[in-house]
Design a protein around this motif. Sequence first.
Motif, PDB file in Angstrom:
ATOM      1  N   ASP A 162       0.835  -1.210   0.000  1.00 28.11           N
ATOM      2  CA  ASP A 162       0.000   0.000   0.000  1.00 28.11           C
ATOM      3  C   ASP A 162       0.865   1.252   0.000  1.00 28.11           C
ATOM      4  OD1 ASP A 162      -2.515  -1.259  -0.007  1.00 28.11           O
ATOM      5  OD2 ASP A 162      -2.413  -1.600   2.147  1.00 28.11           O
ATOM      6  N   LEU A 163       1.945   1.210   0.740  1.00 26.97           N
ATOM      7  CA  LEU A 163       2.835   2.367   0.811  1.00 26.97           C
ATOM      8  C   LEU A 163       3.519   2.606  -0.533  1.00 26.97           C
ATOM      9  CD1 LEU A 163       4.019   4.512   2.678  1.00 26.97           C
ATOM     10  CD2 LEU A 163       5.788   2.886   3.314  1.00 26.97           C
ATOM     11  N   CYS A 164       4.073   1.564  -1.117  1.00 28.58           N
ATOM     12  CA  CYS A 164       4.762   1.696  -2.401  1.00 28.58           C
ATOM     13  C   CYS A 164       3.790   2.070  -3.513  1.00 28.58           C
ATOM     14  CB  CYS A 164       5.477   0.390  -2.733  1.00 28.58           C
ATOM     15  SG  CYS A 164       6.539   0.475  -4.184  1.00 28.58           S
ATOM     16  N   SER A 165       2.546   1.621  -3.395  1.00 27.29           N
ATOM     17  CA  SER A 165       1.538   1.943  -4.404  1.00 27.29           C
ATOM     18  C   SER A 165       1.365   3.448  -4.561  1.00 27.29           C
ATOM     19  CB  SER A 165       0.196   1.297  -4.020  1.00 27.29           C
ATOM     20  OG  SER A 165      -0.824   1.678  -4.925  1.00 27.29           O
ATOM     21  N   ARG A 166       1.502   4.189  -3.465  1.00 24.90           N
ATOM     22  CA  ARG A 166       1.395   5.648  -3.543  1.00 24.90           C
ATOM     23  C   ARG A 166       2.464   6.221  -4.463  1.00 24.90           C
ATOM     24  NH1 ARG A 166       0.703   7.084   2.855  1.00 24.90           N
ATOM     25  NH2 ARG A 166      -1.550   7.413   2.872  1.00 24.90           N
ATOM     26  N   GLN A 202     -12.705   4.536   8.389  1.00 23.65           N
ATOM     27  CA  GLN A 202     -12.089   4.505   7.074  1.00 23.65           C
ATOM     28  C   GLN A 202     -12.867   5.340   6.065  1.00 23.65           C
ATOM     29  OE1 GLN A 202     -11.293   0.510   5.746  1.00 23.65           O
ATOM     30  NE2 GLN A 202     -10.021   0.021   7.511  1.00 23.65           N
ATOM     31  N   GLY A 203     -12.161   6.301   5.467  1.00 27.02           N
ATOM     32  CA  GLY A 203     -12.749   7.154   4.442  1.00 27.02           C
ATOM     33  C   GLY A 203     -13.714   8.214   4.942  1.00 27.02           C
ATOM     34  N   THR A 204     -13.778   8.425   6.262  1.00 28.47           N
ATOM     35  CA  THR A 204     -14.783   9.342   6.814  1.00 28.47           C
ATOM     36  C   THR A 204     -14.206  10.649   7.351  1.00 28.47           C
ATOM     37  OG1 THR A 204     -14.655   8.414   9.060  1.00 28.47           O
ATOM     38  CG2 THR A 204     -16.156   7.337   7.497  1.00 28.47           C
ATOM     39  N   LEU A 205     -12.903  10.740   7.524  1.00 28.58           N
ATOM     40  CA  LEU A 205     -12.325  11.889   8.212  1.00 28.58           C
ATOM     41  C   LEU A 205     -12.096  13.065   7.262  1.00 28.58           C
ATOM     42  CD1 LEU A 205      -9.702  10.111  10.510  1.00 28.58           C
ATOM     43  CD2 LEU A 205     -12.077  10.709  11.000  1.00 28.58           C
ATOM     44  N   GLU A 249       2.294  13.761   2.067  1.00 29.87           N
ATOM     45  CA  GLU A 249       3.381  14.685   1.746  1.00 29.87           C
ATOM     46  C   GLU A 249       3.546  15.749   2.824  1.00 29.87           C
ATOM     47  OE1 GLU A 249       2.095  15.714  -2.101  1.00 29.87           O
ATOM     48  OE2 GLU A 249       0.705  17.293  -1.495  1.00 29.87           O
ATOM     49  N   ILE A 250       2.466  16.107   3.509  1.00 28.47           N
ATOM     50  CA  ILE A 250       2.574  17.059   4.622  1.00 28.47           C
ATOM     51  C   ILE A 250       3.394  16.448   5.757  1.00 28.47           C
ATOM     52  CG2 ILE A 250       1.263  18.216   6.458  1.00 28.47           C
ATOM     53  CD1 ILE A 250      -0.985  18.614   4.370  1.00 28.47           C
ATOM     54  N   LEU A 251       3.101  15.195   6.089  1.00 28.07           N
ATOM     55  CA  LEU A 251       3.850  14.518   7.142  1.00 28.07           C
ATOM     56  C   LEU A 251       5.308  14.306   6.729  1.00 28.07           C
ATOM     57  CD1 LEU A 251       1.260  11.798   8.262  1.00 28.07           C
ATOM     58  CD2 LEU A 251       1.848  13.915   9.446  1.00 28.07           C
ATOM     59  N   SER A 252       5.523  14.050   5.448  1.00 24.85           N
ATOM     60  CA  SER A 252       6.878  13.757   4.969  1.00 24.85           C
ATOM     61  C   SER A 252       7.738  15.003   4.821  1.00 24.85           C
ATOM     62  CB  SER A 252       6.810  13.029   3.622  1.00 24.85           C
ATOM     63  OG  SER A 252       6.131  11.793   3.748  1.00 24.85           O
ATOM     64  N   CYS A 253       7.119  16.187   4.809  1.00 25.89           N
ATOM     65  CA  CYS A 253       7.928  17.404   4.630  1.00 25.89           C
ATOM     66  C   CYS A 253       8.680  17.767   5.911  1.00 25.89           C
ATOM     67  CB  CYS A 253       7.053  18.567   4.173  1.00 25.89           C
ATOM     68  SG  CYS A 253       6.038  19.319   5.463  1.00 25.89           S
ATOM     69  N   PHE A 267      -2.160   7.070   7.640  1.00 22.66           N
ATOM     70  CA  PHE A 267      -3.604   7.302   7.585  1.00 22.66           C
ATOM     71  C   PHE A 267      -4.139   7.146   6.161  1.00 22.66           C
ATOM     72  CE2 PHE A 267      -1.449   9.885  10.740  1.00 22.66           C
ATOM     73  CZ  PHE A 267      -2.088   9.523  11.909  1.00 22.66           C
ATOM     74  N   GLN A 268      -3.654   6.140   5.462  1.00 28.78           N
ATOM     75  CA  GLN A 268      -3.977   5.965   4.055  1.00 28.78           C
ATOM     76  C   GLN A 268      -5.457   5.714   3.808  1.00 28.78           C
ATOM     77  OE1 GLN A 268      -1.819   2.800   2.152  1.00 28.78           O
ATOM     78  NE2 GLN A 268      -2.172   3.624   0.125  1.00 28.78           N
ATOM     79  N   ARG A 269      -6.101   4.997   4.703  1.00 23.35           N
ATOM     80  CA  ARG A 269      -7.491   4.600   4.456  1.00 23.35           C
ATOM     81  C   ARG A 269      -8.511   5.436   5.227  1.00 23.35           C
ATOM     82  NH1 ARG A 269      -6.968  -2.056   4.507  1.00 23.35           N
ATOM     83  NH2 ARG A 269      -5.432  -2.197   2.821  1.00 23.35           N
ATOM     84  N   GLU A 270      -8.036   6.307   6.107  1.00 27.87           N
ATOM     85  CA  GLU A 270      -8.964   7.057   6.946  1.00 27.87           C
ATOM     86  C   GLU A 270      -9.500   8.308   6.255  1.00 27.87           C
ATOM     87  OE1 GLU A 270      -7.909   4.003   8.806  1.00 27.87           O
ATOM     88  OE2 GLU A 270      -6.241   5.315   8.202  1.00 27.87           O
ATOM     89  N   PHE A 271      -8.788   8.782   5.230  1.00 26.05           N
ATOM     90  CA  PHE A 271      -9.209   9.962   4.494  1.00 26.05           C
ATOM     91  C   PHE A 271      -9.518   9.597   3.046  1.00 26.05           C
ATOM     92  CE2 PHE A 271      -6.498  11.390   7.938  1.00 26.05           C
ATOM     93  CZ  PHE A 271      -7.184  12.479   8.457  1.00 26.05           C
ATOM     94  N   GLU A 272     -10.265  10.455   2.395  1.00 24.83           N
ATOM     95  CA  GLU A 272     -10.489  10.287   0.961  1.00 24.83           C
ATOM     96  C   GLU A 272      -9.141  10.253   0.262  1.00 24.83           C
ATOM     97  OE1 GLU A 272     -10.824  11.324  -3.107  1.00 24.83           O
ATOM     98  OE2 GLU A 272     -10.153  12.804  -1.634  1.00 24.83           O
ATOM     99  N   HIS A 273      -9.046   9.516  -0.856  1.00 28.33           N
ATOM    100  CA  HIS A 273      -7.744   9.184  -1.433  1.00 28.33           C
ATOM    101  C   HIS A 273      -6.876  10.409  -1.726  1.00 28.33           C
ATOM    102  CE1 HIS A 273      -4.701   6.931  -3.481  1.00 28.33           C
ATOM    103  NE2 HIS A 273      -4.904   7.577  -4.612  1.00 28.33           N
ATOM    104  N   SER A 274      -7.436  11.421  -2.370  1.00 29.30           N
ATOM    105  CA  SER A 274      -6.629  12.601  -2.697  1.00 29.30           C
ATOM    106  C   SER A 274      -6.157  13.317  -1.443  1.00 29.30           C
ATOM    107  CB  SER A 274      -7.420  13.560  -3.594  1.00 29.30           C
ATOM    108  OG  SER A 274      -8.587  14.026  -2.922  1.00 29.30           O
ATOM    109  N   ASP A 275      -6.991  13.323  -0.396  1.00 31.10           N
ATOM    110  CA  ASP A 275      -6.585  13.935   0.872  1.00 31.10           C
ATOM    111  C   ASP A 275      -5.508  13.102   1.569  1.00 31.10           C
ATOM    112  OD1 ASP A 275      -8.189  16.122   0.622  1.00 31.10           O
ATOM    113  OD2 ASP A 275      -9.800  15.363   1.900  1.00 31.10           O
ATOM    114  N   ALA A 276      -5.593  11.781   1.427  1.00 31.55           N
ATOM    115  CA  ALA A 276      -4.567  10.919   2.028  1.00 31.55           C
ATOM    116  C   ALA A 276      -3.201  11.176   1.390  1.00 31.55           C
ATOM    117  CB  ALA A 276      -4.960   9.450   1.868  1.00 31.55           C
TER     118      ALA A 276
END
Length: 454
Positions: free
Chosen positions: A234-238, A403-406, A324-328, A310-319
């Motif tokens: 899942d991580l590499c898929s991004r 999942q997908g609701t936040l 990238e926000i966390l990674s910066c 938090f890949q599955r907790e937010f809508e895909h584009s928001d995830a």
Amino acid sequence: MDPERGDRGGEQRSPAEATSDVGVRRTVAAVSAPALAATRLTLPGVMDAKGRVDESRLRMHIFKNGGVSPSERGLAWRFLFGMYPCSSTALERPLLHEQLAVRYQAMKRKWQQVLPASIRIRLNGTDAELVAAVKYFDQRQAQVQQQAQDQREEVRDRLAFLELQAQILFERYTFDLEELKEAIRIIDKDVPRTNRCLTYYLDKGLGNLLVLRDVLITYAAFHPEVSYAQGMNDLCSRFLEVLDSEVDAFWSFSCYMEKFSKDFRADGLHRKIELQADLLKELDPHLYAHLVTETMESFTFCHRWLLLGFQREFEHSDALRLFEILSCDHLELISQQVDRARYQERLAQKCSTEDNPESELQTINTDFTFELFICASILLENRESLLRCRDDVQLIQFATSLQGTLDLNSTLKKAEQHFFNYCKRCAWGYMSGHCGGQESKEDDFLYQLRNLFF
């Protein structure tokens, strides 16, 4: 020139040179048009006239703008995750990309030669979608390899030289075959479970699942200390989806894992969960006490949030934006050490006395990363639901229900507020103990802290 024979000016080429040409064709097949186009894009405001990137400005830009636009994301990630050095110029990057592509293909070819039976994913015939994916993948590879034969002579010669270098580099590399076979077995189970609802994997895009598989196996083969763990797909898929390039996904994923591979080990994940518990204890002692009762002994119900951003907790584009926000790393306590040290030095000069010398105290836990504040804000927002949970089963059910609701913007705002309040409280406690709580000094620190947000 006959691309199959590799004839050059009537000169007979050696078997080694001919083999090198095969590698070149595979290499060119891996260099996608989006990847090459990315070397010519720009990032306004963070890139100079020669294409060099100001890294600190890039990270600040990502954080303060809540991520980058989809059109900028591919290029921004190539710098953010270390595939391209920020000091590289626009003229240097196409050549650098060729080197990365040749090296990746040499690595992939190495494990395929050692384990030829593992080149193709093993299908039991029950997954018609994956059977179609193999067909799409083969068709696409054949088309791209045919196009690669039309490369100019000078390009082919340059790639052939790079290929020879890569072959020498990896010639003596050996694998633990049993461990690699086990990693491939797990990868072949996990890849089909990757979210196929994503546009990137729909219809003929299913072939991208096979590309993802090759990236994961190549990583596992050449990083045996990490190998493969569930969730990496899942991580590499991004990376594969955003960069749309097998080569670029591999190198960016590899750079990311250099920093976070420990999170996929039991001790690393256990440490992160401990930190999450410690932070919640700081922010809400009552909720913390409830979650560490005899029937709920740990915070493992939210470990996937932390492991996969938090890949599955937010809508895909928001995830993707959150990732990238966390990674910066802009809003990380560790990045404030210099400013805090300067502040505390000034504070010590004004407040310390010869009669009462005290060593400087560590006022803030710098191990509290911003992702922990994101997690804490989710827990605090759902405080009442959590207080109704009575065992680990109910906690897992609660985590699944999110999942997908936040809402990302709301979660970020609350996480930033918790971060600010935590720093404010720690700074106030330090100054109260050393300076009698002088407000002017607190304001000085809080002013610096606010500047991180705005």
